[in-house]
Design a protein around this motif. Structure first.
Motif, PDB file in Angstrom:
ATOM      1  N   SER A 191       0.852  -1.193   0.000  1.00  0.00           N
ATOM      2  CA  SER A 191       0.000   0.000   0.000  1.00  0.00           C
ATOM      3  C   SER A 191       0.885   1.240   0.000  1.00  0.00           C
ATOM      4  CB  SER A 191      -0.911   0.019   1.230  1.00  0.00           C
ATOM      5  OG  SER A 191      -1.823  -1.061   1.190  1.00  0.00           O
ATOM      6  N   ALA A 217      -6.164   3.975  10.695  1.00  0.00           N
ATOM      7  CA  ALA A 217      -7.282   3.279  10.050  1.00  0.00           C
ATOM      8  C   ALA A 217      -6.763   2.154   9.167  1.00  0.00           C
ATOM      9  CB  ALA A 217      -8.105   4.277   9.226  1.00  0.00           C
ATOM     10  N   TRP A 218      -5.655   2.407   8.459  1.00  0.00           N
ATOM     11  CA  TRP A 218      -5.052   1.327   7.652  1.00  0.00           C
ATOM     12  C   TRP A 218      -4.506   0.239   8.562  1.00  0.00           C
ATOM     13  CZ3 TRP A 218      -0.272  -0.971   7.376  1.00  0.00           C
ATOM     14  CH2 TRP A 218      -0.043  -1.799   6.270  1.00  0.00           C
ATOM     15  N   GLY A 264      -5.429  -0.471  11.532  1.00  0.00           N
ATOM     16  CA  GLY A 264      -6.506  -1.124  12.261  1.00  0.00           C
ATOM     17  C   GLY A 264      -7.067  -2.340  11.546  1.00  0.00           C
ATOM     18  N   ARG A 265      -7.000  -2.327  10.209  1.00  0.00           N
ATOM     19  CA  ARG A 265      -7.504  -3.483   9.460  1.00  0.00           C
ATOM     20  C   ARG A 265      -6.661  -4.725   9.700  1.00  0.00           C
ATOM     21  NH1 ARG A 265      -8.090   0.528   5.329  1.00  0.00           N
ATOM     22  NH2 ARG A 265      -6.365  -0.301   4.078  1.00  0.00           N
ATOM     23  N   HIS A 266      -5.420  -4.522  10.126  1.00  0.00           N
ATOM     24  CA  HIS A 266      -4.515  -5.646  10.345  1.00  0.00           C
ATOM     25  C   HIS A 266      -4.256  -5.911  11.824  1.00  0.00           C
ATOM     26  CE1 HIS A 266      -3.863  -5.256   6.069  1.00  0.00           C
ATOM     27  NE2 HIS A 266      -3.568  -3.982   6.256  1.00  0.00           N
ATOM     28  N   ALA A 308      -6.784  -5.149  14.336  1.00  0.00           N
ATOM     29  CA  ALA A 308      -8.045  -5.069  15.082  1.00  0.00           C
ATOM     30  C   ALA A 308      -8.132  -6.065  16.225  1.00  0.00           C
ATOM     31  CB  ALA A 308      -9.225  -5.241  14.127  1.00  0.00           C
ATOM     32  N   THR A 344      -6.674  -4.803  19.686  1.00  0.00           N
ATOM     33  CA  THR A 344      -7.123  -3.569  20.338  1.00  0.00           C
ATOM     34  C   THR A 344      -7.315  -3.779  21.835  1.00  0.00           C
ATOM     35  OG1 THR A 344      -8.254  -2.923  18.326  1.00  0.00           O
ATOM     36  CG2 THR A 344      -8.889  -1.798  20.337  1.00  0.00           C
TER      37      THR A 344
END
Length: 625
Positions: free
Chosen positions: A373, A615-616, A618-620, A622, A625
């Motif tokens: 990315s 946010a990017w 967080g997709r990996h 999550a 957390t």
């Protein structure tokens, strides 16, 4: 300058010293100054010479761009050496983008100089074998350019006279600074034991980019139950200590991976080099001077030899490290070999900009690994990258976390005017004089190019000298210069000041932070350069503009700087300052325009860059957390 005289190209003062010692008569011939410093030295010594910008026309941009593209395309097609599924010569690809851009520019400029000047002989330096990959920012040697010149002279059938530096007193030739740096030894660490099986995010960068990562690192540690590891290849002890004080793991890359020579690529490398040389022989003359030139061949022999072997070591070492310690995500501001291995191994990777003025360096983003990315500075930047051919689904609008800190500092600036009062008092600037701040840097530096040049540095020098007349006439304005902290033309500014009266001196502030100087200024101008100072200065509520008569191959739309006022003549610049300081309405309009230009550059979102990066991530991350 005329024909029937020898031709010599000089890059720096060492070249001049050698030429004067070995064949002083050459300095009465066709002398080409390839960089700003040597141009200024030759002028001071009264030696007649030309620069590339006396030869290359401003209208030659399409021709130069086409040549640069052809050089890169030749390398992309033929510069391959596959090993365990990875093209070793495609790793850290921007190193090759930069090296070929530098070689392409000097080949173009030198060919045009020989065409225009028509000398009867070429005098140049007999340099030892070397390579053209990046050297540290403060090291300006560029030995391959003399090999390019020898190749061009041979193509033109010109006699060549060689200068050997070895026998000359005080002569300094090229020395590979990166190779010296890589000899440092660091004690190994037990990364697997330290991480202890927990999930972790791996950050990688060098130098100041390591500090750019800190806002994001702090947020990752705050929000997620995981370790953070930060790896580097090159950083000062001061930076490393500061990083370590944050409490996360900070290691040199040689401390964590298991390094061992890879011997089995020899036959493939030899075959690859022969195929590469054959492709060079079949190319046109303009390409053959780079790819079929025995005086430049050492660069490609290095790439297919020791460099490829080192890249194979990287593949083995990082795959081994990821087998033992696989990160949940990898974030970097720098395209190092570990990035290619991580992306190729399926680890989620995010490449962030390593400077606000990366906006226009489209080729840097385009060189990043295919499966990674890419962090764009704004929605507009994303569209620029898409137009350049980068897949839209790879581009994430993250912003630059460093800009968050700049914005925060701007909001906390000294509202009481203390910085302005301090500077005015220190330099005896009366309250009724307006301060005009010029943000500068060293224009030129062909050894640091990573793309075709945008700046006619010879005209940049002329612009600065012509500024003296404006400074002399307009005593109601005080001019300050904030140079680049690491490289600039301080000698040129001193020369300008020597011609000015004592009460009209330009105040040069090489050691002052930008923020307080901008606060003290009444108007700010990025002078003859494209610089991140343009954005940083625009956060303080002052009118900011660009002076760019010499920015001949620069497209403000690509750099997203078209929102700021641009001036291309000293007459227009003076008229703008006069209007600014006589019309409160115009002054307010320019402040509003500056604020809007920043919004166009950074984007209009209220969400911080750190939050967009999170946010990017967080997709990996999550589940952590």
């Amino acid at each position: 300058m005329s024909s029937s005289r020898p031709f010599i190209a000089l890059l720096d003062a060492d070249d001049l010293t050698c030429a004067r010692a070995a064949c002083p008569e050459t300095l009465s011939g066709n002398v080409l100054a390839l960089d700003t410093d040597i141009h200024l030295i030759l002028q001071q010594q009264g030696i007649e010479h030309v620069t590339p910008w006396d030869i290359v026309g401003h209208d030659e941009r399409p021709r130069m761009a086409a040549y640069e593209s052809a050089v890169w395309e030749h390398w992309r097609r033929h510069g391959r050496l596959d090993y365990e599924g990875i093209n070793l010569l495609g790793m850290a690809a921007f190193r090759h983008v930069g090296a070929l851009a530098r070689l392409g520019w000097v080949a173009y400029a030198l060919r045009r100089a020989l065409e225009e000047l028509g000398p009867d002989e070429v005098v140049t330096f007999d340099e030892p074998a070397s390579h053209g990959l990046d050297q540290p920012v403060d090291y300006a040697k560029m030995p391959l350019l003399f090999g390019v010149l020898r190749g061009l002279a041979e193509q033109a059938g010109l006699p060549i006279r060689l200068i050997s530096r070895e026998a000359l007193p005080g002569a300094a030739g090229f020395e590979d600074q990166v190779a010296k740096r890589n000899q440092r030894v660091y004690a190994p660490v037990e990364a697997e034991a330290a991480i202890g099986g927990r999930s972790f995010v791996l950050f990688q960068a060098n130098g100041d980019d390591l500090l750019r990562q800190l806002p994001l690192i702090r947020e990752v540690r705050r929000r997620f139950d995981c370790h953070v590891v930060q790896l580097y290849k090159d950083a000062s002890e001061e930076i490393v200590r500061r990083l370590q004080s944050e409490g996360h793991w900070v290691w040199h890359e040689t401390q964590v991976a298991q390094w061992a020579p890879v011997s089995e690529i020899g036959a493939a490398a030899r075959a690859g080099l022969e195929a590469f040389k054959a492709a060079g022989r079949e190319s046109v003359d303009e390409l053959r001077v780079l790819f079929d030139n025995e005086h430049v061949r050492c660069h490609f022999e290095f790439l297919f030899g020791p460099y490829a072997e080192k890249m194979a070591e990287h593949v083995r070492a990082w795959r081994g490290f990821f087998d033992r310690c696989r990160p949940a995500a990898f974030v970097t501001n720098y395209h190092a070999p570990i990035y290619d291995v991580a992306a190729g191994g399926g680890i989620p990777c995010l490449g962030l900009p390593h400077g606000l003025m990366m906006y226009g360096h489209v080729s840097w983003f385009g060189s990043l690994p295919d499966k990674s990315s890419i962090g764009a500075i704004s929605d507009r930047h994303r569209e620029t990258l898409i137009l350049a051919g980068i897949e839209a689904d790879r581009i994430v609008v993250t912003g630059d976390p460093y800009s968050d800190e700049l914005l925060a500092e701007a909001h906390q600036r000294d509202e009481g005017g203390g910085a302005a009062a301090d500077l005015r008092g220190q330099y005896d600037i009366s309250p009724d004089r307006r301060i005009v701040l010029l943000c500068t840097t060293k224009v030129g530096m062909p050894s640091k190019l990573t793309h075709m040049p945008y700046v006619d540095w010879e005209d940049g020098v002329r612009c600065t000298r012509e500024l003296a007349d404006l400074v002399r006439r307009r005593g109601e304005w005080a001019f300050f210069i904030k140079p680049h902290p690491r490289w600039d033309l301080l000698g040129l500014y001193a020369e300008v000041n020597r011609g000015l009266p004592a009460d009209r001196q330009i105040v040069v502030l090489p050691n002052q932070a930008l923020g307080p100087v901008v606060e003290a200024a009444d108007a700010v101008c990025c002078w003859c350069v494209i610089s991140s100072a343009l954005v940083e200065a625009s956060l303080v509520g002052k009118p900011v503009m660009m002076f760019g008569r010499n920015l001949i191959w620069y497209d403000p739309r690509v750099w997203a700087t078209d929102g700021w006022p641009h001036f291309n003549s000293l007459e227009d610049f003076e008229a703008e300052l006069e209007l600014l300081f006589s019309s409160p309405a115009h002054y307010a309009e320019r402040i509003a325009q500056t604020a809007e230009a920043v919004r166009q550059f950074l984007g209009r979102t209220r969400e911080s860059s750190v939050d967009r990066c999170m946010a990017w991530l967080g997709r990996h991350l999550a589940p952590l957390t």
